[in-house]
Design a protein around this motif. Structure first.
Motif, PDB file in Angstrom:
ATOM      1  N   GLU A  14       0.810  -1.221   0.000  1.00 49.59           N
ATOM      2  CA  GLU A  14       0.000   0.000   0.000  1.00 49.59           C
ATOM      3  C   GLU A  14       0.843   1.271   0.000  1.00 49.59           C
ATOM      4  O   GLU A  14       0.302   2.378  -0.131  1.00 49.59           O
ATOM      5  CB  GLU A  14      -0.921   0.029   1.241  1.00 49.59           C
ATOM      6  CG  GLU A  14      -1.929  -1.105   1.310  1.00 49.59           C
ATOM      7  CD  GLU A  14      -1.412  -2.278   2.139  1.00 49.59           C
ATOM      8  OE1 GLU A  14      -0.202  -2.317   2.419  1.00 49.59           O
ATOM      9  OE2 GLU A  14      -2.210  -3.153   2.502  1.00 49.59           O
ATOM     10  N   GLY A  15       2.156   1.110   0.162  1.00 53.88           N
ATOM     11  CA  GLY A  15       3.017   2.291   0.250  1.00 53.88           C
ATOM     12  C   GLY A  15       3.361   2.593   1.704  1.00 53.88           C
ATOM     13  O   GLY A  15       3.630   3.734   2.062  1.00 53.88           O
ATOM     14  N   LYS A  16       3.389   1.536   2.524  1.00 54.55           N
ATOM     15  CA  LYS A  16       3.667   1.729   3.951  1.00 54.55           C
ATOM     16  C   LYS A  16       5.060   2.308   4.163  1.00 54.55           C
ATOM     17  O   LYS A  16       5.266   3.132   5.035  1.00 54.55           O
ATOM     18  CB  LYS A  16       3.565   0.388   4.705  1.00 54.55           C
ATOM     19  CG  LYS A  16       2.159  -0.170   4.749  1.00 54.55           C
ATOM     20  CD  LYS A  16       2.114  -1.509   5.463  1.00 54.55           C
ATOM     21  CE  LYS A  16       2.801  -2.617   4.703  1.00 54.55           C
ATOM     22  NZ  LYS A  16       2.196  -2.974   3.415  1.00 54.55           N
ATOM     23  N   GLY A  17       6.004   1.854   3.325  1.00 50.93           N
ATOM     24  CA  GLY A  17       7.399   2.283   3.485  1.00 50.93           C
ATOM     25  C   GLY A  17       7.519   3.798   3.502  1.00 50.93           C
ATOM     26  O   GLY A  17       8.150   4.375   4.385  1.00 50.93           O
ATOM     27  N   THR A  42       9.692  -0.053  -0.392  1.00 52.58           N
ATOM     28  CA  THR A  42      10.498   0.739  -1.314  1.00 52.58           C
ATOM     29  C   THR A  42      10.440   2.205  -0.897  1.00 52.58           C
ATOM     30  O   THR A  42       9.367   2.746  -0.698  1.00 52.58           O
ATOM     31  CB  THR A  42       9.953   0.598  -2.742  1.00 52.58           C
ATOM     32  OG1 THR A  42       9.707  -0.784  -2.982  1.00 52.58           O
ATOM     33  CG2 THR A  42      10.923   1.121  -3.777  1.00 52.58           C
ATOM     34  N   ARG A 302       1.659  -6.868 -10.551  1.00 51.00           N
ATOM     35  CA  ARG A 302       0.586  -6.992  -9.561  1.00 51.00           C
ATOM     36  C   ARG A 302      -0.763  -6.945 -10.261  1.00 51.00           C
ATOM     37  O   ARG A 302      -0.918  -6.270 -11.283  1.00 51.00           O
ATOM     38  CB  ARG A 302       0.659  -5.848  -8.547  1.00 51.00           C
ATOM     39  CG  ARG A 302       1.887  -5.927  -7.670  1.00 51.00           C
ATOM     40  CD  ARG A 302       1.966  -4.751  -6.697  1.00 51.00           C
ATOM     41  NE  ARG A 302       3.184  -4.818  -5.902  1.00 51.00           N
ATOM     42  CZ  ARG A 302       3.865  -3.767  -5.466  1.00 51.00           C
ATOM     43  NH1 ARG A 302       3.444  -2.545  -5.747  1.00 51.00           N
ATOM     44  NH2 ARG A 302       4.951  -3.930  -4.758  1.00 51.00           N
ATOM     45  N   LYS A 328      -0.920   7.121  -3.479  1.00 46.72           N
ATOM     46  CA  LYS A 328      -0.948   6.943  -4.935  1.00 46.72           C
ATOM     47  C   LYS A 328      -2.168   7.554  -5.621  1.00 46.72           C
ATOM     48  O   LYS A 328      -2.629   7.036  -6.650  1.00 46.72           O
ATOM     49  CB  LYS A 328      -0.800   5.456  -5.276  1.00 46.72           C
ATOM     50  CG  LYS A 328       0.562   4.909  -4.847  1.00 46.72           C
ATOM     51  CD  LYS A 328       0.820   3.557  -5.454  1.00 46.72           C
ATOM     52  CE  LYS A 328       2.248   3.400  -5.896  1.00 46.72           C
ATOM     53  NZ  LYS A 328       2.551   2.142  -6.533  1.00 46.72           N
ATOM     54  N   ASP A 330      -2.094  10.188  -7.238  1.00 46.91           N
ATOM     55  CA  ASP A 330      -1.571  10.696  -8.516  1.00 46.91           C
ATOM     56  C   ASP A 330      -1.713   9.682  -9.644  1.00 46.91           C
ATOM     57  O   ASP A 330      -1.806  10.056 -10.815  1.00 46.91           O
ATOM     58  CB  ASP A 330      -0.089  11.089  -8.357  1.00 46.91           C
ATOM     59  CG  ASP A 330       0.746   9.941  -7.776  1.00 46.91           C
ATOM     60  OD1 ASP A 330       0.433   9.490  -6.663  1.00 46.91           O
ATOM     61  OD2 ASP A 330       1.696   9.508  -8.453  1.00 46.91           O
ATOM     62  N   GLY A 408      -1.085  10.630  -0.552  1.00 50.36           N
ATOM     63  CA  GLY A 408       0.163  10.502  -1.302  1.00 50.36           C
ATOM     64  C   GLY A 408      -0.063  10.921  -2.751  1.00 50.36           C
ATOM     65  O   GLY A 408      -1.011  10.460  -3.383  1.00 50.36           O
TER      66      GLY A 408
HETATM   67  P1  GDP Z   1       4.825  -1.174   0.938  1.00 51.66           P
HETATM   68  O1  GDP Z   1       5.272  -2.588   0.946  1.00 51.66           O
HETATM   69  O2  GDP Z   1       3.464  -1.017   1.528  1.00 51.66           O
HETATM   70  O3  GDP Z   1       5.825  -0.210   1.497  1.00 51.66           O
HETATM   71  O4  GDP Z   1       4.633  -0.770  -0.557  1.00 51.66           O
HETATM   72  P2  GDP Z   1       5.712  -0.899  -1.752  1.00 51.66           P
HETATM   73  O5  GDP Z   1       6.992  -0.309  -1.322  1.00 51.66           O
HETATM   74  O6  GDP Z   1       5.719  -2.255  -2.310  1.00 51.66           O
HETATM   75  O7  GDP Z   1       4.996  -0.016  -2.824  1.00 51.66           O
HETATM   76  C1  GDP Z   1       4.927   1.274  -2.712  1.00 51.66           C
HETATM   77  C2  GDP Z   1       5.496   1.851  -3.990  1.00 51.66           C
HETATM   78  O8  GDP Z   1       4.740   2.961  -4.291  1.00 51.66           O
HETATM   79  C3  GDP Z   1       6.915   2.310  -3.834  1.00 51.66           C
HETATM   80  O9  GDP Z   1       7.575   2.177  -5.076  1.00 51.66           O
HETATM   81  C4  GDP Z   1       6.766   3.774  -3.454  1.00 51.66           C
HETATM   82  O10 GDP Z   1       7.863   4.563  -3.830  1.00 51.66           O
HETATM   83  C5  GDP Z   1       5.544   4.139  -4.228  1.00 51.66           C
HETATM   84  N1  GDP Z   1       4.683   5.140  -3.614  1.00 51.66           N
HETATM   85  C6  GDP Z   1       4.342   5.296  -2.315  1.00 51.66           C
HETATM   86  N2  GDP Z   1       3.457   6.295  -2.169  1.00 51.66           N
HETATM   87  C7  GDP Z   1       3.216   6.784  -3.416  1.00 51.66           C
HETATM   88  C8  GDP Z   1       2.372   7.800  -3.956  1.00 51.66           C
HETATM   89  O11 GDP Z   1       1.635   8.475  -3.235  1.00 51.66           O
HETATM   90  N3  GDP Z   1       2.390   7.958  -5.309  1.00 51.66           N
HETATM   91  C9  GDP Z   1       3.163   7.207  -6.157  1.00 51.66           C
HETATM   92  N4  GDP Z   1       3.116   7.424  -7.458  1.00 51.66           N
HETATM   93  N5  GDP Z   1       3.980   6.248  -5.687  1.00 51.66           N
HETATM   94  C10 GDP Z   1       3.997   6.037  -4.345  1.00 51.66           C
END
Ligand code: GDP
Length: 426
Positions: A14-17, A42, A302, A328, A330, A408
């Motif tokens: 989900e973009g937790k990182g 990431t 995915r 995300k 955007d 985000g």
């Molecule tokens: P996590 O496992 O939940 O941390 O998620 P991932 O790292 O697998 O996926 C998140 C991806 O989305 C990474 O490549 C981030 O850089 C990217 N990301 C996070 N937030 C945003 C956002 O608001 N917009 C966009 N375009 N990318 C984002």
């Protein structure tokens, strides 16, 4: 000194990182409490992309104590590899790292079993990192814990027992059972670097709280992959909800001040399992292409679909989210229209809340929102967003029944609209 838990509200990724990275500015201690190298957070910091699988993303901030809690299963090779990468970039200096003595060790035979199973008919789409088999050993009470690395004779005996237990399984899957002696040699060498990091992390966290420190609990995977609450059997082998944050860290539920759920503005899923809003059309391709929806651990494309509110409502209910981080947004820019599933129809009945055991029969009921073409990645307040994007955010908030605290609008730290901060008293 608040304690804030960050929990995936969907099927992971989900973009937790990025959210954890943002919030670590306010936390002196960051804790991973479950899963292992099947997670892949990431981060983009100063234009540099970095993927962390076991070390909490908080390590990128100087002065942070990063803790790998006892709910985790950790591959020592991955841990040491990440430490080397971080040290090479100067990201280990001035930080502290502690590994729970009670976290379990992921060993080569776990990975072998995972790989063999995933190449057969029972595959469920794991990341093949040995996580499931390591948790099987934990539940079978023959797992090797990090504390065992400090006692060589005991380690040797436990390895012999565990490899003997896995032998028939490995042979039945057509694999070559591993030699405990070779694994012992490798582990003994790895132990030199890992044993100094070991700690009673539950006690350590309580000490940190007593000293007035703020804690961030960093979730891995997502609520719908939770072993107890997810879309079983297409789930991970650990607790990824807030319950796992408690057992996996050793903190009392009374110490957790706020729980923040992370959800994308749409939905994705990796591997097999039900996914009612999955798209097989151009809209799905748009989400995958623009959102870069490829697994950070496996590189697999995915599965992409519209936001699933019945599933999100279940995550809100299970975790008691105080707020949602909607990531995300955007990625939806440029789509002619945006849809969100507001309810399911299952066997002729409408469901507002996802029943995870009947989700495979769910027919999504969609609400359609107007799309927008103006870029959103420069927005720093809700007012900067194009009106349809703003309306979409407001609709998600009211349909999910949970306030949005962060939006985000791009992968970088600064590409974020912060609406409220869970570390500050509101
Ligand atoms: P996590 O496992 O939940 O941390 O998620 P991932 O790292 O697998 O996926 C998140 C991806 O989305 C990474 O490549 C981030 O850089 C990217 N990301 C996070 N937030 C945003 C956002 O608001 N917009 C966009 N375009 N990318 C984002």
């Amino acid at each position: 000194m608040p304690v804030v838990a960050i929990i995936g509200a969907q099927w992971g990724d989900e973009g937790k990182g990025k959210v954890v990275d943002l919030y670590t500015e306010f936390a002196q201690v960051v804790v991973r409490f479950g899963g292992g190298s099947n997670a892949g957070h990431t981060l983009v910091v100063d234009g540099e992309k970095l993927t962390l699988r076991v070390i909490p993303s908080g390590i990128l901030r100087r002065g942070t104590l990063c803790v790998l809690g006892q709910g985790m299963v950790i591959d020592p090779e991955v841990l040491l590899g990440e430490m080397d990468t971080l040290a090479g970039k100067g990201h280990l200096e001035g930080r502290s790292l502690a590994v729970s003595r009670h976290a379990h060790v992921v060993l080569p035979y776990h990975q072998l079993v995972d790989e063999l199973r995933e190449s057969g008919p029972g595959a469920i789409g794991t990341t093949k990192k040995g996580i499931g088999p390591a948790y099987e050993d934990k539940a079978a009470r023959r797992g090797i814990r990090f504390v065992d690395l400090a006692d060589r004779p005991l380690l040797r005996a436990k390895l012999e027992r565990a490899t003997a237990a896995w032998k028939p399984t490995i042979e039945s899957l057509g694999g070559e059972p591993p030699e405990p002696a070779a694994i012992f040699e490798t582990l003994a060498a790895q132990a030199e670097k890992i044993v100094p990091l070991l700690a009673d992390t539950a006690a350590l966290l309580h000490d940190e709280l007593a000293r007035g420190r703020s804690l961030l609990l960093e979730g891995a995977q997502g609520t719908l992959l939770d072993l107890d609450h997810g879309t079983y059997p297409f789930v991970t082998s650990s607790s990824c909800t807030v319950g796992g944050a408690i057992t996996g860290s050793g903190l009392s539920p009374r110490r957790i001040d706020r729980v923040i759920g992370i959800t994308k503005a749409y939905a994705t899923r990796v591997g097999a399992g039900p996914f009612p809003t999955e798209l097989g059309d151009e809209a799905g391709n748009h989400l995958r292409r623009v959102g870069g929806e490829y697994g950070s651990v496996t590189g697999r494309p995915r599965r992409c679909g519209w936001l699933d509110l019945p599933a999100l409502r279940r995550a809100v209910l299970l975790n008691g989210f105080d707020g949602l981080a909607l990531t995300k947004l955007d990625v939806l820019t440029g789509m002619p229209e945006v849809k969100a599933c507001v309810a399911y129809e299952i066997d002729g009945r409408r469901h507002e809340l996802c029943p995870t055991d009947a989700i495979d029969r769910a027919v999504p009921i969609y609400e359609t929102f107007p799309g927008w073409t103006e870029p959103t990645d420069g927005a720093r307040t809700l007012a900067d967003l194009p009106a349809p994007a703003r309306r979409y955010v407001e609709s998600v908030e009211s349909l999910a029944g949970c306030p949005v605290v962060l939006v985000g609008v791009g992968p970088a730290r600064e590409q974020t609209i912060v609406l409220s901060n869970p570390f500050r008293r509101q």
